[in-house]
Design a protein around this motif. Structure first.
Motif, PDB file in Angstrom:
ATOM      1  N   MET A 154     -16.728  64.338  23.748  1.00  0.00           N
ATOM      2  CA  MET A 154     -17.021  63.976  25.126  1.00  0.00           C
ATOM      3  C   MET A 154     -17.687  62.598  25.100  1.00  0.00           C
ATOM      4  N   SER A 155     -17.066  61.614  25.714  1.00  0.00           N
ATOM      5  CA  SER A 155     -17.568  60.244  25.684  1.00  0.00           C
ATOM      6  C   SER A 155     -18.524  59.973  26.830  1.00  0.00           C
ATOM      7  N   HIS A 156     -19.551  59.195  26.526  1.00  0.00           N
ATOM      8  CA  HIS A 156     -20.412  58.657  27.580  1.00  0.00           C
ATOM      9  C   HIS A 156     -20.249  57.147  27.580  1.00  0.00           C
ATOM     10  N   ARG A 157     -19.865  56.614  28.707  1.00  0.00           N
ATOM     11  CA  ARG A 157     -19.732  55.169  28.887  1.00  0.00           C
ATOM     12  C   ARG A 157     -20.542  54.747  30.108  1.00  0.00           C
ATOM     13  N   LEU A 163     -27.380  59.192  30.161  1.00  0.00           N
ATOM     14  CA  LEU A 163     -26.811  59.966  29.064  1.00  0.00           C
ATOM     15  C   LEU A 163     -27.155  61.451  29.177  1.00  0.00           C
ATOM     16  N   THR A 166     -24.514  63.595  30.724  1.00  0.00           N
ATOM     17  CA  THR A 166     -23.380  63.862  29.842  1.00  0.00           C
ATOM     18  C   THR A 166     -23.750  64.915  28.805  1.00  0.00           C
ATOM     19  N   ARG A 169     -23.374  68.347  30.328  1.00  0.00           N
ATOM     20  CA  ARG A 169     -21.981  68.788  30.410  1.00  0.00           C
ATOM     21  C   ARG A 169     -21.439  69.143  29.029  1.00  0.00           C
ATOM     22  N   PHE A 170     -21.851  68.382  28.021  1.00  0.00           N
ATOM     23  CA  PHE A 170     -21.419  68.641  26.651  1.00  0.00           C
ATOM     24  C   PHE A 170     -21.934  69.998  26.177  1.00  0.00           C
ATOM     25  N   ASN A 188     -23.082  62.307  16.851  1.00  0.00           N
ATOM     26  CA  ASN A 188     -23.051  61.219  17.829  1.00  0.00           C
ATOM     27  C   ASN A 188     -22.426  60.015  17.150  1.00  0.00           C
ATOM     28  N   HIS A 203     -21.749  52.853  24.967  1.00  0.00           N
ATOM     29  CA  HIS A 203     -20.694  53.824  24.672  1.00  0.00           C
ATOM     30  C   HIS A 203     -21.108  54.659  23.472  1.00  0.00           C
ATOM     31  N   ASP A 205     -20.062  58.676  21.679  1.00  0.00           N
ATOM     32  CA  ASP A 205     -19.299  59.920  21.729  1.00  0.00           C
ATOM     33  C   ASP A 205     -20.186  61.073  21.281  1.00  0.00           C
ATOM     34  N   GLU A 220     -12.551  65.667  30.280  1.00  0.00           N
ATOM     35  CA  GLU A 220     -13.641  65.028  29.543  1.00  0.00           C
ATOM     36  C   GLU A 220     -13.588  65.239  28.047  1.00  0.00           C
TER      37      GLU A 220
END
Length: 292
Positions: A154-157, A163, A166, A169-170, A188, A203, A205, A220
């Protein structure tokens, strides 16, 4: 031991004692004994070292742990979190939580406002990461050949201040997928610096090891891999929120002196022991620099 290092070691003992006893009453007499310092001088030494009072440090540490339990540990009830934070009644905890973060505990659990949360905890994070920064040397680094690991990603950009959303959700996805951290390694992968010039360039992951097909969570989560190969590995114990100093040491100090060259994959970490399951000074992560 040099006087400055002796002082820092005493203060570290105090921080560790506080974190081990956040759920219990803590008083100046007890903490001054841990520091082996007169109680008439201890509180001034603590404030001079960390930039905030002992009582405020304890309050922030308790609120940080409580906020992690609310945001990331759905099994913890608000009442249980309040009691664990040292409050006899949920309403007293709710007032203190709202005063600190601008949200009620229930509201924070549903939709955390991460930017005010970060701002409220900045004095605590500054005390821990800046004034008591770790020191690494070449003997702390090992070279290890690691196997390839299939992962769900699951990427956070974008803004690093967001963060936490995210991460929520992860965690929800990996729980639904049955990928518990005890049997599914957590990684990470950093594609940018911790604080890039523009927040939009951030960015990272978030990855969980898998043994079978990935069950998508909307659009996602995608299947990927932590590639196998040689890596320089630096193990970090305690306050692993900020692993940038460890990564900088590998790039700035260890790599030029090692004669090694890097492989075409970003620096990454594996999270091994997690806060709030363990006190922050007992969290463990390993930082991997891929090598040819």
């Amino acid at each position: 031991m040099k006087p400055a290092l002796h002082h820092q070691a005493r203060m570290r003992r105090v921080l560790e004692h506080i974190e081990h006893h956040l759920h219990q009453p803590l008083n100046l007499d007890e903490l001054s004994r841990v520091a082996a310092c007169s109680k008439f001088h201890f509180h001034r030494q603590f404030s001079a070292t960390f930039g905030l009072s002992v009582q405020r440090y304890i309050q922030l540490a308790r609120m940080k742990r409580a906020s992690y339990q609310l945001a990331y540990r759905a099994a913890h009830s608000v009442t249980g979190v309040a009691l664990d934070a040292g409050y006899a009644a949920p309403d007293a905890f709710a007032r203190a939580f709202r005063q600190r973060f601008g949200q009620s505990p229930s509201s924070f659990r549903l939709t955390p406002h991460w930017q005010p949360w970060l701002a409220a905890l900045e004095p605590l994070n500054h005390a821990r990461s800046t004034l008591m920064h770790p020191v690494y040397n070449a003997n702390d680094v090992t070279i290890r050949t690691v196997p390839a690991t299939p992962v769900g990603i699951m990427s956070h950009r974008g803004d690093p201040a967001l963060l936490g959303a995210t991460v929520q959700r992860f965690i929800a996805w990996r729980q639904a997928a049955g990928l518990h951290p005890k049997n599914s390694p957590t990684f990470n992968v950093w594609y940018s610096e911790r604080q890039p010039a523009s927040p939009d360039d951030y960015h990272v992951d978030l990855c969980a090891g898998t043994r079978g097909p990935i069950e998508a969570h909307g659009a996602e989560v995608v299947a990927g891999e932590i590639p196998g190969g040689r890596c320089a590995v630096l193990r970090v114990t305690g306050h692993t929120d900020n692993l940038e100093p460890a990564a900088l040491f590998l790039y700035r100090d260890w790599l030029p002196a090692s004669g090694e060259t890097t492989r075409d994959f970003p620096v990454y970490c594996q999270r091994i022991k997690f806060f709030p399951e363990v006190p922050e000074h007992e969290t463990v992560a390993e930082v991997f620099l891929p090598l040819r």
